[in-house]
Write an enzyme that holds these catalytic residues in place. Structure first.
Site, PDB file in Angstrom:
ATOM      1  N   LYS A 234      55.907 -10.712 -11.861  1.00 17.50           N
ATOM      2  CA  LYS A 234      57.415 -10.942 -11.190  1.00 17.50           C
ATOM      3  C   LYS A 234      57.060 -12.451 -10.973  1.00 17.50           C
ATOM      4  CE  LYS A 234      60.334  -9.439  -7.586  1.00 17.50           C
ATOM      5  NZ  LYS A 234      60.646  -8.321  -6.540  1.00 17.50           N
TER       6      LYS A 234
ATOM      7  N   SER B 137      65.095  -5.594  -6.809  1.00 19.39           N
ATOM      8  CA  SER B 137      64.879  -6.953  -7.410  1.00 19.39           C
ATOM      9  C   SER B 137      63.651  -6.945  -8.638  1.00 19.39           C
ATOM     10  CB  SER B 137      64.516  -7.933  -6.332  1.00 19.39           C
ATOM     11  OG  SER B 137      63.055  -7.689  -5.812  1.00 19.39           O
TER      12      SER B 137
ATOM     13  N   SER C   7      62.399  -2.558  -3.952  1.00 23.89           N
ATOM     14  CA  SER C   7      62.428  -3.379  -4.951  1.00 23.89           C
ATOM     15  C   SER C   7      61.589  -2.989  -6.455  1.00 23.89           C
ATOM     16  CB  SER C   7      62.473  -5.085  -4.787  1.00 23.89           C
ATOM     17  OG  SER C   7      63.634  -5.513  -4.602  1.00 23.89           O
TER      18      SER C   7
END
Ligand code: GLN
Length: 493
Positions: free
Chosen positions: A79, A159, A183
């Site tokens: 990420k 996210s 997330s």
């Protein structure tokens, strides 16, 4: 070659060990798929040269009989919230769009030390604020699960939507995510994969761009429960660079996957079944309950009475912490800068230009709840209610080993629908994930069934503090029983 992108980590390890495939072949297959699926916009930065270099040296190590890492030769994605030394790390924001960290986050360093290969940095909501990956400065990520018309119109969740989309579409074998209020779990549910937010304090936050420090946790996302167990084992553990990491041994999580849940007590909290609960979600939840029962678990109705406060408490605390954490982006030490006539004007110009609207909204809300006149009314009160939510979990875990609840109130929504929702409506999507975040307990989301439209729906298993073992044990058995096929949505063409 294409079947290489369908392997689980365990299957790939087996083939690598038997020398039936090489790390270079495995990496090349993923790079080819990444090129094919660029329209998904899962990656912000692709690092194919680095990946091939790492793969070649991994193959060389293997050929020489040198000691190997536990995830040797496995291609993964990170990420874009994790600092990676020498590789741009943006938090999907404009303000960090040219930030090249001079250091590596603990979690990504550990994954490197375990022999993984990094394919690139994946998209996220800006500063991990959101549940759609629509707020990224680098454009929205698309869910690899097509809609009824076969078009890619759905959000992957967020996210960690880039991580989820990349894992689901075979653009990596596993990925790091981060979870502050859902997330990892919500995008896992939207994309039909598995992800775990471990106990707060299980993984180091060192080198992860901070959103809300008392909630942020690193965790893995992958296509099977076992793959998540293998990844988390490498990511977790004590770190002198982060004082909130517990100095506890990291158990062999994969060993928990015995497939046996006989006698386990599973709590079903009625607060997670509001009257208007989405019918598809309710059905999949009932299916999960039935499967665990059939497998010999004991199902017990329980209550977590403060659940309804979790969402407002989360948004007060998360915004307060975000407003404080993000004050470091001032255009002086690093980040993009927009000059002004005075120092204050430079700050203002830099921050107005560098942050997207959702980030600005949260900084404003957070600054407000921390302001002298309102601190007690909002922030202190939210902290108190957070304690009650924590105690709800403590109480319930006196009688049950884990809880089974939905991961998200709906299957994946269309990006179009998302764009027209008010901020508060989008926050409602976090209703089932924020309680475990506030309590700091581990929670894993795994795909159990499909909606009527054929979209994946995940369920969460929530466990006791530092009892990921039981969470994995139950998840493993449920995964077997549900037999969900996580790979029907490879990108066509
Ligand atoms: N969707 C939640 C939010 O917008 C959770 C985000 C996260 O876990 N990083 O804050």
């Amino acid at each position: 070659m294409s079947e290489l992108i369908n392997l689980t980590i365990t299957e790939a390890q087996d083939l690598l060990n038997k020398k039936e495939i090489s790390a270079v072949e495995l990496t090349k297959a993923h790079i080819a798929e990444m090129e094919k699926a660029r329209f998904l916009n899962a990656y912000i930065t692709e690092t194919p040269e680095l990946a091939l270099e790492q793969a070649a040296s991994s193959d060389a190590k293997r050929a020489q009989g040198a000691p190997l890492g536990r995830l040797e030769g496995i291609p993964i994605a990170n990420k874009d919230l994790y600092c990676t030394k020498g590789i741009r790390t943006t938090a999907a924001s404009k303000i960090l769009s040219n930030f090249v960290p001079p250091y590596e986050s603990t979690v990504t360093q550990r994954l490197k030390d375990a022999g993984t290969i990094m394919l690139g940095k994946v998209n996220t909501d800006q500063f991990a604020m959101g549940g759609s990956t629509v707020t990224s400065y680098f454009g929205a990520t698309k869910n690899p699960w097509a809609d009824e018309n076969g078009d890619y119109t759905l959000v992957p969740g967020g996210s960690s939507g880039g991580s989820a989309a990349a894992v689901a579409a075979g653009l990596c074998m596993g990925a790091t995510g981060s979870d502050t209020g859902g997330s990892i779990r919500q995008p896992a549910s939207f994309c039909g994969i598995t992800g775990i937010k471990p106990t707060y304090g299980r993984c180091s936050r060192y080198g992860i761009v901070a959103f809300a420090s008392s909630l942020d946790q690193a965790g893995p996302m992958a296509r099977s429960v076992k793959d998540c167990a293998l990844l988390l084992h490498e990511m977790a553990g004590f770190d002198p660079k982060d004082a909130t990491v517990a100095d506890l041994p990291v158990p062999d999580f994969a060993a928990a996957l015995t497939g046996d849940v006989r006698g386990k007590k599973i709590g079903i909290p009625h607060e997670y079944r509001p009257s208007g609960l989405n019918a598809d979600v309710a059905k999949v939840w009932d299916k999960g309950i039935a499967l665990l029962k059939e497998a010999g678990a004991e199902i017990i109705d329980v209550s977590l009475p403060h659940t309804k406060y979790a969402l407002p408490v989360y948004y007060i605390i998360a915004c307060a912490e975000a407003s404080s954490n993000l004050s470091r982006y001032d255009g002086v030490r690093y980040t993009t800068r927009v000059d002004g006539k005075t120092l204050d004007e430079m700050y203002e110009n830099t921050r107005t230009d560098g942050f997207g609207p959702e980030v600005i909204r949260r900084i404003l809300l957070g600054t407000f709840v921390l302001s002298a006149g309102f601190y007690d009314a909002y922030y202190t009160r939210a902290q108190r209610v957070r304690r009650l939510i924590y105690e709800d979990f403590q109480n319930v875990f006196q009688t049950v080993d884990a809880l089974l609840v939905p991961a998200a109130p709906t299957p994946a929504l269309s990006a179009e629908a998302f764009q027209h929702m008010s901020p508060v409506d989008t926050y409602l999507g976090d209703v089932f994930t924020t309680p475990a975040s506030l309590a700091g307990v581990p929670a894993l989301s795994l795909p159990i069934g499909l909606s009527q439209q054929g979209l994946p729906i995940g369920l969460q298993i929530i466990g006791k503090h530092f009892d990921e073992h039981t969470v994995f044990q139950i998840a493993g058995a449920l995964e077997q029983a549900a037999a969900f096929d996580t790979k029907p949505h490879r990108v066509k063409g």
